[in-house]
Write a protein that holds these residues in place. Structure first.
Motif, mmCIF file in Angstrom:
data_model
loop_
_atom_site.group_PDB
_atom_site.id
_atom_site.type_symbol
_atom_site.label_atom_id
_atom_site.label_comp_id
_atom_site.label_asym_id
_atom_site.label_seq_id
_atom_site.Cartn_x
_atom_site.Cartn_y
_atom_site.Cartn_z
ATOM 1 N N ARG A 160 1.165 -1.439 0.151
ATOM 2 C CA ARG A 160 0.371 0.262 0.161
ATOM 3 C C ARG A 160 0.721 1.469 0.119
ATOM 4 N NH1 ARG A 160 -4.913 -0.260 3.977
ATOM 5 N NH2 ARG A 160 -5.800 -0.927 1.885
ATOM 6 N N THR A 161 0.537 2.429 -0.947
ATOM 7 C CA THR A 161 1.323 3.385 -1.058
ATOM 8 C C THR A 161 0.939 4.360 -0.564
ATOM 9 O OG1 THR A 161 0.616 4.086 -3.000
ATOM 10 C CG2 THR A 161 2.408 2.355 -3.178
ATOM 11 N N TYR A 162 1.679 6.119 0.336
ATOM 12 C CA TYR A 162 0.748 6.735 0.296
ATOM 13 C C TYR A 162 1.651 8.186 -0.687
ATOM 14 C CZ TYR A 162 -1.085 3.584 3.920
ATOM 15 O OH TYR A 162 -1.616 2.795 4.638
ATOM 16 N N ALA A 163 1.849 8.817 -0.912
ATOM 17 C CA ALA A 163 1.803 10.490 -1.044
ATOM 18 C C ALA A 163 1.283 11.229 -0.387
ATOM 19 C CB ALA A 163 2.387 9.668 -3.086
ATOM 20 N N THR A 164 2.132 12.721 -0.270
ATOM 21 C CA THR A 164 1.223 13.827 -0.157
ATOM 22 C C THR A 164 0.550 14.679 -1.664
ATOM 23 O OG1 THR A 164 2.321 15.454 1.004
ATOM 24 C CG2 THR A 164 3.473 15.392 -0.913
ATOM 25 N N ASP A 165 0.290 15.151 -1.079
ATOM 26 C CA ASP A 165 -1.095 15.738 -1.427
ATOM 27 C C ASP A 165 -0.118 16.794 -2.910
ATOM 28 O OD1 ASP A 165 -3.573 17.026 0.492
ATOM 29 O OD2 ASP A 165 -2.791 15.058 -0.905
ATOM 30 N N SER A 166 0.740 16.928 -2.646
ATOM 31 C CA SER A 166 1.660 17.633 -3.097
ATOM 32 C C SER A 166 2.441 17.068 -4.416
ATOM 33 C CB SER A 166 2.578 18.839 -3.064
ATOM 34 O OG SER A 166 3.120 18.257 -2.159
ATOM 35 N N VAL A 167 2.995 16.171 -4.295
ATOM 36 C CA VAL A 167 2.663 14.686 -6.096
ATOM 37 C C VAL A 167 2.231 13.789 -6.582
ATOM 38 C CG1 VAL A 167 5.235 15.118 -4.349
ATOM 39 C CG2 VAL A 167 4.246 12.989 -4.033
ATOM 40 N N LYS A 168 1.009 14.395 -5.717
ATOM 41 C CA LYS A 168 -0.095 13.029 -6.102
ATOM 42 C C LYS A 168 -0.168 13.326 -8.000
ATOM 43 C CE LYS A 168 -2.411 11.560 -1.347
ATOM 44 N NZ LYS A 168 -3.502 12.468 -0.918
ATOM 45 N N GLY A 169 -0.183 12.078 -8.795
ATOM 46 C CA GLY A 169 0.069 12.874 -9.878
ATOM 47 C C GLY A 169 0.698 12.463 -10.692
ATOM 48 N N ARG A 170 2.159 13.336 -9.890
ATOM 49 C CA ARG A 170 2.751 13.373 -10.642
ATOM 50 C C ARG A 170 4.220 12.265 -10.346
ATOM 51 N NH1 ARG A 170 6.247 17.450 -9.648
ATOM 52 N NH2 ARG A 170 4.915 17.908 -7.764
ATOM 53 N N PHE A 171 4.210 11.752 -9.057
ATOM 54 C CA PHE A 171 5.408 10.925 -8.114
ATOM 55 C C PHE A 171 4.809 9.763 -8.083
ATOM 56 C CE2 PHE A 171 8.174 14.703 -6.040
ATOM 57 C CZ PHE A 171 8.140 14.902 -7.634
ATOM 58 N N THR A 172 5.062 8.683 -8.249
ATOM 59 C CA THR A 172 5.043 7.033 -8.107
ATOM 60 C C THR A 172 5.497 6.123 -6.956
ATOM 61 O OG1 THR A 172 3.597 7.795 -10.232
ATOM 62 C CG2 THR A 172 4.433 5.551 -8.701
ATOM 63 N N TYR A 175 11.821 2.788 -5.036
ATOM 64 C CA TYR A 175 11.654 3.638 -6.154
ATOM 65 C C TYR A 175 10.803 4.739 -6.101
ATOM 66 C CZ TYR A 175 13.610 -0.839 -7.945
ATOM 67 O OH TYR A 175 14.755 -1.630 -8.250
ATOM 68 N N LEU A 176 11.324 6.348 -6.223
ATOM 69 C CA LEU A 176 10.217 7.176 -6.781
ATOM 70 C C LEU A 176 10.571 7.688 -8.301
ATOM 71 C CD1 LEU A 176 8.048 9.184 -4.991
ATOM 72 C CD2 LEU A 176 10.267 10.342 -4.474
ATOM 73 N N GLN A 177 9.209 7.375 -8.801
ATOM 74 C CA GLN A 177 9.002 8.300 -10.108
ATOM 75 C C GLN A 177 8.692 9.087 -10.024
ATOM 76 O OE1 GLN A 177 10.315 6.434 -13.426
ATOM 77 N NE2 GLN A 177 9.848 8.702 -13.841
ATOM 78 N N MET A 178 9.473 10.209 -10.672
ATOM 79 C CA MET A 178 9.353 11.500 -10.265
ATOM 80 C C MET A 178 8.875 12.170 -11.647
ATOM 81 S SD MET A 178 11.279 12.617 -7.483
ATOM 82 C CE MET A 178 13.181 12.801 -8.195
#
Length: 118
Positions: free
Chosen positions: A57-69, A80-83
């Protein structure tokens, strides 16, 4: 003890992509989750994304959602962090962190610099 080694940072232009990698060694059988944090110049360190080792399960801060995986390969003990669609405000030192036995992020990598020019 867990050791973390990051790679993949660099200098890119706005709109470009980068992929960060972080490989863990040592007491990896006790890893609960791994995460990415960043510290921009003059700012506090902030959470970017995390992944739970057991259920992915993954979590991300709002400012990177849709851009970072964030993704992981348990067999390689690597995350990995795909940016994508990088912005100048993404410029920061990015740190990988590990949570062992669900005790919090107590293990940190050395950091990798990401610089995004406009």
């Amino acid at each position: 003890q867990v050791q973390l080694v990051e790679s993949g940072g660099g200098l890119v232009q706005a709109g470009d992509s980068l992929r960060l990698s972080c490989t863990a060694s040592g007491r990896t059988f006790s890893l609960y989750r791994m995460g990415w944090f960043r510290r921009a110049p003059g700012r506090e360190r902030e959470f970017v994304a995390s992944i739970n080792r057991s259920n992915m399960r993954t979590y991300a801060t709002d400012s990177v959602k849709g851009r970072f995986t964030i993704s992981g390969d348990n067999a390689k003990n690597t995350v990995y962090l795909q940016m994508n669609s990088l912005k100048p405000e993404d410029t920061a030192i990015y740190y990988c962190a590990a949570d062992v036995d669900s005790l919090g992020y107590h293990y940190w990598g050395q950091g990798t610099q990401v610089t995004v020019s406009s």
